[in-house]
Design a protein around this motif. Structure first.
Motif, PDB file in Angstrom:
ATOM      1  N   ILE A 146      15.821   6.863 -11.193  1.00 13.40           N
ATOM      2  CA  ILE A 146      14.396   6.829 -10.785  1.00 13.40           C
ATOM      3  C   ILE A 146      13.503   7.675 -12.120  1.00 13.40           C
ATOM      4  CG2 ILE A 146      12.842   7.629  -8.715  1.00 13.40           C
ATOM      5  CD1 ILE A 146      15.495   7.674  -7.537  1.00 13.40           C
ATOM      6  N   SER A 156      20.599   3.555 -14.655  1.00 12.59           N
ATOM      7  CA  SER A 156      20.140   3.647 -13.593  1.00 12.59           C
ATOM      8  C   SER A 156      19.487   4.992 -13.560  1.00 12.59           C
ATOM      9  CB  SER A 156      20.850   3.303 -11.909  1.00 12.59           C
ATOM     10  OG  SER A 156      19.464   3.496 -11.260  1.00 12.59           O
ATOM     11  N   VAL A 179      10.752  10.824  -4.058  1.00 14.48           N
ATOM     12  CA  VAL A 179      11.332   9.680  -4.335  1.00 14.48           C
ATOM     13  C   VAL A 179      10.219   8.411  -4.606  1.00 14.48           C
ATOM     14  CG1 VAL A 179      12.480   8.221  -2.058  1.00 14.48           C
ATOM     15  CG2 VAL A 179      13.505   8.130  -4.107  1.00 14.48           C
ATOM     16  N   LYS A 235      13.282  14.920 -13.881  1.00 17.42           N
ATOM     17  CA  LYS A 235      13.655  13.499 -13.366  1.00 17.42           C
ATOM     18  C   LYS A 235      13.580  13.628 -11.297  1.00 17.42           C
ATOM     19  CE  LYS A 235      17.796  12.617 -12.253  1.00 17.42           C
ATOM     20  NZ  LYS A 235      19.511  12.594 -12.698  1.00 17.42           N
ATOM     21  N   THR A 252      18.141   9.312  -3.668  1.00 18.67           N
ATOM     22  CA  THR A 252      17.997   7.885  -3.447  1.00 18.67           C
ATOM     23  C   THR A 252      17.327   7.651  -3.013  1.00 18.67           C
ATOM     24  OG1 THR A 252      20.791   8.493  -2.773  1.00 18.67           O
ATOM     25  CG2 THR A 252      19.972   6.831  -2.618  1.00 18.67           C
ATOM     26  N   PHE A 253      16.972   6.110  -4.015  1.00 16.68           N
ATOM     27  CA  PHE A 253      15.528   5.515  -3.826  1.00 16.68           C
ATOM     28  C   PHE A 253      16.206   4.677  -2.660  1.00 16.68           C
ATOM     29  CE2 PHE A 253      13.391   1.892  -4.338  1.00 16.68           C
ATOM     30  CZ  PHE A 253      11.876   2.379  -5.177  1.00 16.68           C
ATOM     31  N   LEU A 266      12.234   2.504  -9.562  1.00 16.46           N
ATOM     32  CA  LEU A 266      13.805   2.294  -9.546  1.00 16.46           C
ATOM     33  C   LEU A 266      13.963   1.571 -10.925  1.00 16.46           C
ATOM     34  CD1 LEU A 266      16.507   2.882  -9.007  1.00 16.46           C
ATOM     35  CD2 LEU A 266      16.306   0.932  -7.708  1.00 16.46           C
ATOM     36  N   ALA A 272       9.093  -0.655  -6.848  1.00 12.35           N
ATOM     37  CA  ALA A 272       8.072   0.088  -6.358  1.00 12.35           C
ATOM     38  C   ALA A 272       8.089  -0.228  -5.279  1.00 12.35           C
ATOM     39  CB  ALA A 272       7.218   0.647  -7.254  1.00 12.35           C
ATOM     40  N   GLY A 295       8.024   7.504  -7.760  1.00 13.56           N
ATOM     41  CA  GLY A 295       8.931   6.704  -8.408  1.00 13.56           C
ATOM     42  C   GLY A 295       9.035   5.246  -8.628  1.00 13.56           C
ATOM     43  N   THR A 303       3.987   3.328  -6.501  1.00 12.07           N
ATOM     44  CA  THR A 303       4.479   4.072  -6.427  1.00 12.07           C
ATOM     45  C   THR A 303       3.251   5.148  -5.179  1.00 12.07           C
ATOM     46  OG1 THR A 303       3.458   5.335  -8.046  1.00 12.07           O
ATOM     47  CG2 THR A 303       5.517   4.154  -8.272  1.00 12.07           C
TER      48      THR A 303
END
Length: 365
Positions: free
Chosen positions: A192, A190, A152, A233, A237-238, A157, A169, A155, A144
């Motif tokens: 993150i 789902s 993002v 959180k 978007t990953f 996923l 990651a 994090g 990460t």
């Protein structure tokens, strides 16, 4: 407030909630542990503005009440006590703690200043095996990103569905994908999850079989045993990592992990200023040549026997990143390296209970 609890039970509870203590906080109450005694149960809370932790244990409660005590001081005291009954009495401005021949009187903070535990209504949730998930997180969380410019990428996923858990990651220089089979319940999940938080949480489970992970519009909620942890959180978007997964290769090399790691450690011992290691794969000779150079120190090379399919090929990688991959798969005997050209990423793969894929960008040779 007055209650009695065993030293071992108290120390275990404090060890759990201490993960949420504020460090070097300018707000004194952020460095405290909130304690609430009520009807045979002690509730402990910590809050460092990033995560909030709540943990409950049974105790002999004679008088209900609540207080906030310095977390560091309380931990230091409880660590030194014998495994015997510990009695707490007071809590308004001071609280007394006694255990066998030891006694302490601590100043307390006003519990009215303590932030209430976050309320939440889960949008979706999944329950996963702690031990397996912990192994998977260990393999990816170091990837990460440490840079706040792309939150993002700080994090991991997490996706769960069809009895498959997947963790992804990336720090933009490398990408790790971890898959494992496990019962995931109905529906798809789902989220993150902040990488460091994910790793910390799974280090707190202490023998719990399952962990529940749920999300709201702004929170990730972890629950296991008598513990609940709420974290912010990561929004956004990953990146579409699937488009980075190569569908073919021109060279495939099977590598003994222990031998390769030892050779890599030797040849990079001189690389004080240059982080690049060169890998030359000789398909005809069935060997891999590792080499590094340093303008100040000189050069180092080592040759390893390998199984090769395809063409001869050369590639350069940041050896620190290669070591991270080898450490992640140190429980395996063998890993496969797949290459296309010297200018395209190298792909390290292992299969087993946990399938692991590590894509690493090349460096210029």
């Amino acid at each position: 407030m007055k209650f009695t609890v065993s030293q071992s039970s108290l120390l275990k509870a404090l060890s759990v909630v201490s993960k949420g203590l504020g460090s070097n906080s300018t707000i004194p109450i952020m460095s405290g542990i909130y304690i609430k005694a009520d009807q045979g149960t002690l509730e402990f809370q910590t809050n460092n503005l990033v995560i909030t932790v709540r943990h409950r244990i049974p105790a002999n409660v004679e008088e209900t009440g609540e207080t906030v005590v310095s977390g560091k001081v309380l931990m230091n005291i409880v660590k030194t006590l014998p495994d015997s009954a510990v009695v707490f009495d007071g809590g308004q401005r001071t609280i007394s703690i006694s255990c066998e021949k030891s006694s302490f009187r601590l100043n307390t903070l006003n519990p009215a200043d303590w932030s209430e535990f976050p309320e939440y209504s889960l949008e979706s949730a999944t329950e996963l095996p702690c031990e397996l998930l912990s192994e998977m997180v260990d393999k990816v969380y170091r990837l990460t990103s440490k840079e706040s410019s792309r939150p993002v990428l700080q994090g991991i996923l997490l996706t769960a569905g069809d009895n498959t858990i997947r963790l992804v990651a990336s720090d933009s220089y490398r990408l790790a994908v971890c898959d494992a089979s496990a019962e995931t319940g109905d529906g798809d999940f789902s989220a993150i999850v902040p990488g460091n938080v994910f790793h910390e949480v799974l280090g707190m489970t202490d023998g719990a079989e399952k962990i529940s992970i749920g999300i709201t519009d702004s929170q990730v909620v972890f629950s296991f045993g008598n513990t609940t942890l709420v974290s912010s959180k990561i929004g956004g978007t990953f990146p579409n990592y699937r488009q980075l997964l190569p569908t073919s290769c021109s060279t495939s090399v099977k590598i003994n992990i222990a031998e390769f790691s030892a050779a890599l450690r030797r040849v990079t011992s001189i690389a004080t200023t240059n982080a690049a290691v060169r890998l030359d794969i000789d398909a005809d000779g069935k060997v891999m040549r590792l080499s590094t150079s340093s303008p100040d120190q000189g050069e180092a090379t080592e040759v390893l026997p390998v199984e090769v399919e395809g063409e001869s090929c050369s590639i350069g990688h940041n050896y620190h990143y290669v070591f991270d991959c080898m450490n992640a798969v140190s429980d395996k005997k063998e890993i496969t390296l797949e290459l296309q050209t010297s200018m395209k990423p190298g792909v390290f793969k292992t299969n087993g209970k946990i399938n692991y894929l590590y894509i690493l960008m090349p460096v210029r040779l």
